[in-house]
Structures are given as C-alpha cells and as structure tokens.
Enzyme design. Structure first.
Site, PDB file in Angstrom:
ATOM      1  N   PRO A 131      -4.820   1.047  18.098  1.00  0.00           N
ATOM      2  CA  PRO A 131      -4.471   0.555  16.757  1.00  0.00           C
ATOM      3  C   PRO A 131      -4.643   1.580  15.644  1.00  0.00           C
ATOM      4  O   PRO A 131      -4.302   1.277  14.490  1.00  0.00           O
ATOM      5  CB  PRO A 131      -5.437  -0.620  16.557  1.00  0.00           C
ATOM      6  CG  PRO A 131      -6.600  -0.311  17.450  1.00  0.00           C
ATOM      7  CD  PRO A 131      -6.030   0.402  18.635  1.00  0.00           C
TER       8      PRO A 131
ATOM      9  N   HIS B 136       0.850  -1.195   0.000  1.00  0.00           N
ATOM     10  CA  HIS B 136       0.000   0.000   0.000  1.00  0.00           C
ATOM     11  C   HIS B 136       0.876   1.232   0.000  1.00  0.00           C
ATOM     12  O   HIS B 136       1.757   1.382   0.844  1.00  0.00           O
ATOM     13  CB  HIS B 136      -0.906   0.008   1.234  1.00  0.00           C
ATOM     14  CG  HIS B 136      -2.105  -0.880   1.090  1.00  0.00           C
ATOM     15  ND1 HIS B 136      -3.238  -0.722   1.841  1.00  0.00           N
ATOM     16  CD2 HIS B 136      -2.348  -1.921   0.260  1.00  0.00           C
ATOM     17  CE1 HIS B 136      -4.132  -1.632   1.488  1.00  0.00           C
ATOM     18  NE2 HIS B 136      -3.604  -2.375   0.530  1.00  0.00           N
TER      19      HIS B 136
ATOM     20  N   TYR C 199      -9.593   5.798   6.410  1.00  0.00           N
ATOM     21  CA  TYR C 199      -9.830   6.301   7.761  1.00  0.00           C
ATOM     22  C   TYR C 199     -10.905   7.380   7.656  1.00  0.00           C
ATOM     23  O   TYR C 199     -10.688   8.410   7.017  1.00  0.00           O
ATOM     24  CB  TYR C 199      -8.558   6.900   8.351  1.00  0.00           C
ATOM     25  CG  TYR C 199      -7.493   5.886   8.723  1.00  0.00           C
ATOM     26  CD1 TYR C 199      -7.310   5.508  10.045  1.00  0.00           C
ATOM     27  CD2 TYR C 199      -6.664   5.320   7.751  1.00  0.00           C
ATOM     28  CE1 TYR C 199      -6.330   4.589  10.401  1.00  0.00           C
ATOM     29  CE2 TYR C 199      -5.686   4.402   8.093  1.00  0.00           C
ATOM     30  CZ  TYR C 199      -5.530   4.047   9.422  1.00  0.00           C
ATOM     31  OH  TYR C 199      -4.549   3.132   9.759  1.00  0.00           O
TER      32      TYR C 199
ATOM     33  N   LYS D 121       0.795   0.970  14.892  1.00  0.00           N
ATOM     34  CA  LYS D 121       2.144   0.994  15.445  1.00  0.00           C
ATOM     35  C   LYS D 121       2.497  -0.199  16.318  1.00  0.00           C
ATOM     36  O   LYS D 121       3.686  -0.452  16.554  1.00  0.00           O
ATOM     37  CB  LYS D 121       2.349   2.263  16.279  1.00  0.00           C
ATOM     38  CG  LYS D 121       2.284   3.572  15.520  1.00  0.00           C
ATOM     39  CD  LYS D 121       3.447   3.740  14.563  1.00  0.00           C
ATOM     40  CE  LYS D 121       2.978   3.513  13.144  1.00  0.00           C
ATOM     41  NZ  LYS D 121       4.016   3.710  12.139  1.00  0.00           N
TER      42      LYS D 121
ATOM     43  N   TYR E 228       3.618   7.119   9.733  1.00  0.00           N
ATOM     44  CA  TYR E 228       2.826   5.938   9.397  1.00  0.00           C
ATOM     45  C   TYR E 228       3.697   4.853   8.777  1.00  0.00           C
ATOM     46  O   TYR E 228       3.575   3.671   9.111  1.00  0.00           O
ATOM     47  CB  TYR E 228       1.702   6.318   8.433  1.00  0.00           C
ATOM     48  CG  TYR E 228       0.590   5.299   8.367  1.00  0.00           C
ATOM     49  CD1 TYR E 228      -0.600   5.488   9.062  1.00  0.00           C
ATOM     50  CD2 TYR E 228       0.708   4.144   7.600  1.00  0.00           C
ATOM     51  CE1 TYR E 228      -1.627   4.562   9.012  1.00  0.00           C
ATOM     52  CE2 TYR E 228      -0.307   3.204   7.530  1.00  0.00           C
ATOM     53  CZ  TYR E 228      -1.473   3.416   8.241  1.00  0.00           C
ATOM     54  OH  TYR E 228      -2.493   2.484   8.193  1.00  0.00           O
TER      55      TYR E 228
END
Length: 400
Positions: free
Chosen positions: A293, A72, A201, A297, A385
């Site tokens: 979550p 991704h 998200y 991480k 990220y």
C-alpha cells in the site's frame, strides 16, 4: 440465467465495471458471495488517483465524493528530521488525488446499482467458471440455498486474491511473480483531527510511518512492524509514542493524539499473474495483482483495469471487433508492472530492512535527498502517484 457479461465480485472494480457497462447499454450481472453489510464495511484504501476520481464522476458516482472527499495536491516526505513537500499540480500539469475511503466508493456504487441496475446478487457464491474457451462460458454459483448457473458471453473475475476466477487459467498457461516483504504495517483509526493537511511519509531510524486521514475528524496512521506482530501487544500509548518518534522533525510540529478505535496488521506483498485473460474470462484488480500500500496503487489499478475493459466491451458492441478485448491483458500489464515497480521503489526506499547495514541505509536516504533536490525526480514520483493516463504506454524502441 443469461447475460452478456458475468461479473464475479462486488468490490469497487466489479461495481464500477457494472456501472460503466450499464451506461454503455451492455447487460451484465454481478455475483457477490458476501452480504451487502459486509461489502460496505470492508476497510481498504483511501487514496483515489485523478483518473479514478474522473471515472467516478463520469459514471454518476461522484456527488458524495466531491462533497465529502478531501482533495490533496501533494504529499510530505520526512527524513533526517527534515520535511519536503512534493507539489503534485506543479509537477504534473494540474493533477491531484482525493482522500475518500474505499468503503464510501463501494456504498455509492451499490446504491446506484440497486437503484438503476444492472442486477446485483449478494450472498451469491461463485463455485466455478466452466467452458472458459467456449463462446458461452458458464458461472456455477449458489444463491438462496440452491445451485444455479449464469450463462455469459464473457466472464470478468473481480473476486480478489482468494477468488475462483484466477484458477480458470490453466497452470501451464499461468505465470506468477511474487515478492513478500519482511515487515508489515500496524494500522490504526483514531478519533482525532489529522495533524497534517496532506499525507506524511516518514523514514526514521526505527522504521517507516505514514500519517493519513479518513475525514476532517478521523486520522488513519501506520507503523512499520515485524511480520507476525500481534496488535494486542501494542498499547495505545506505545503506538502514539512510536509515531511521535518516527514523525519527529526540527521545527514546530506536534502529533495530535486521540482515542484509537481500531488496530490491524497488514502484511506487505507484491503479486502479479499473467496473462489477465484466458478464453472469454478476464481478471481485474486483486484477482490479477497485489501491490504493497505504500504507493496507494491497489484500488486505482483495479479501476484502471475495468476502465480499459469497459472501453473494450463498448468498442466490441459498436463495431463487432474484438481487437481491444484481445489487447486487454497486454495493455493492463504494462500499467500493472509500472505500478508494481513504483510501489516497490516507494516501499524499499522508505522502510528499514531487517539487518540493514549502514551502506544500505545511506543509499535509501540518498534517494530521498534526490527527490528533495531534483525537479525531474520529484516529477516522476508525482506522475506515478497521481496516476499515469489511461492511454499511457511505454516508449518502444524503434525497429529497423
């Protein structure tokens, strides 16, 4: 029984550490209190940072990940019925993430260890770590119906939040920092191809939602729900209807529905223990820290811990110097607190807080709009990220 490094716990951190030590010629033994079947079926994280991917490849555990994992190169943020993509490679100089379930990482590492060593004992329950400040700490454990001892030069606790290793640090030495969030995630697995190519998200009026995946045919989705929610109270239709509402955007996009195969509720918390070393006992992964979550991480922090520790053990073997072992806790905690901060920021920005007023809601939306409009702000999110480099350290102020 005698070994150089005794590892408690056969989750991804314990197994990866054993693999790294084995390739460096350092003997170790892994004790896991659960069965192999249980360990290989625990549902956990599914997003691997660039550094985690690189570490698995480097130690010979990357073949199936590269064949079956999904690369991704970004995520999508949704708010105010708008869509905004964060382009990871374009913002980080080429870094990305991999969708590959933790269960599969564990299976790969277990198979390697059983085929090539070092020793891995399932159903071996660690009872206590004795003499942690001595040159030879001892792990008492039960296996095969009898109590045994493992004498070590060093012990590493990769045994999670409920393990026994953290209790080795005396109460007067140990410091704990904790935050419990006033909401949980209702997570589902569904036998339906993902409705997106990258994770979504979403922040909506009714709360947060996340669209992820486990494979090209299995979707993983989450809904923000109140603490104490019983999954049985949520019918399949109710879940899909609520996901539809929270992912809604202006434009042509539809959420594909399918059979839901599992439901679970995950509480949200941040937790850090300092220090991550006492005497000759080291903590890694969930034994030392837990993050919500939202920022993906948890697994990756555990991997970075054991990469730092393996490097320190290898340096000690090569040079006889304990310099890197002595610096382990400080080095890891710098990353841990940055990941804790990032996970906290993502969580509070994307979730609706109980009794949130209009001002608070507008501030969180302003943060999202800033990410959509500002390349530096988006680059900061992308860097965190995809994972800070292993040798990352904060800039220290100059001293006179």
């Amino acid at each position: 029984m005698r070994t150089s490094v005794g590892i408690i716990g056969a989750g991804p951190s314990g197994l990866l550490l054993a693999r790294l030590l084995h390739t460096a010629g350092i003997d170790c033994v892994v004790l896991e209190n659960r069965t192999r079947a249980y360990v290989e079926q625990r549902q956990r994280a599914g997003i691997l940072e660039q550094g985690t991917v690189d570490a698995l490849r480097d130690c010979g555990a990357g073949a199936r990940m590269d064949a079956e994992g999904l690369v991704h190169r970004g995520i999508e943020l949704r708010f105010d019925r708008q869509r905004h993509r964060i382009d990871f490679p374009g913002l980080t100089g080429g870094r990305s993430v991999m969708v590959y379930a933790q269960t599969e990482v564990v299976k790969d590492l277990v198979a390697l260890q059983l085929a090539e060593g070092p020793p891995l004992f399932f159903e071996a329950e660690a009872l206590a770590v004795e003499k942690p400040e001595s040159d030879h700490p001892v792990v008492r454990f039960t296996h095969g119906g009898r109590e045994q001892t493992l004498e070590c030069d060093y012990v590493v606790g990769c045994d999670g939040f409920h393990g026994i290793a953290r209790d080795t640090i005396p109460a007067g030495v140990r410091r704990t920092y904790e935050r419990t969030y006033p909401y949980s995630w209702l997570g589902i697995l569904a036998d339906v191809p993902p409705s997106c190519d990258e994770l979504i998200y979403a922040r909506g009026e009714d709360g947060f939602a996340l669209h992820s995946m486990r494979s090209p045919s299995v979707s993983r989705l989450y809904l923000q729900v109140p603490n104490g929610t019983d999954p049985a109270d949520w019918s399949d239709d109710r879940i899909w209807d609520e996901l539809d509402r929270r992912f809604a955007v202006d434009g042509d996009w539809n959420l594909a529905r399918g059979p839901i195969t599992s439901k679970s509720v995950t509480p949200m918390r941040s937790y850090v223990t300092e220090p991550m070393r006492y005497g000759r006992v080291f903590l890694a992964g969930d034994a030392a820290h837990i993050v919500p979550p939202t920022g993906a991480k948890g697994l990756n922090l555990a991997v970075s811990d054991v990469r730092v520790l393996a490097r320190a053990f290898e340096h000690h073997k090569r040079t006889g110097s304990s310099e890197l072992l002595d610096a382990y806790s400080e080095l890891c905690l710098q990353r841990v607190w940055q990941a804790t901060r990032f996970s906290y920021d993502m969580t509070t920005m994307l979730h609706s807080q109980p009794n949130e007023n209009a001002f608070d809601g507008r501030v969180h939306l302003a943060r999202l709009h800033r990410l959509a409009a500002s390349r530096p702000a988006a680059a900061e999110l992308a860097a965190n990220y995809t994972g800070l480099p292993l040798d990352w350290a904060p800039t220290r102020p100059a001293t006179e």
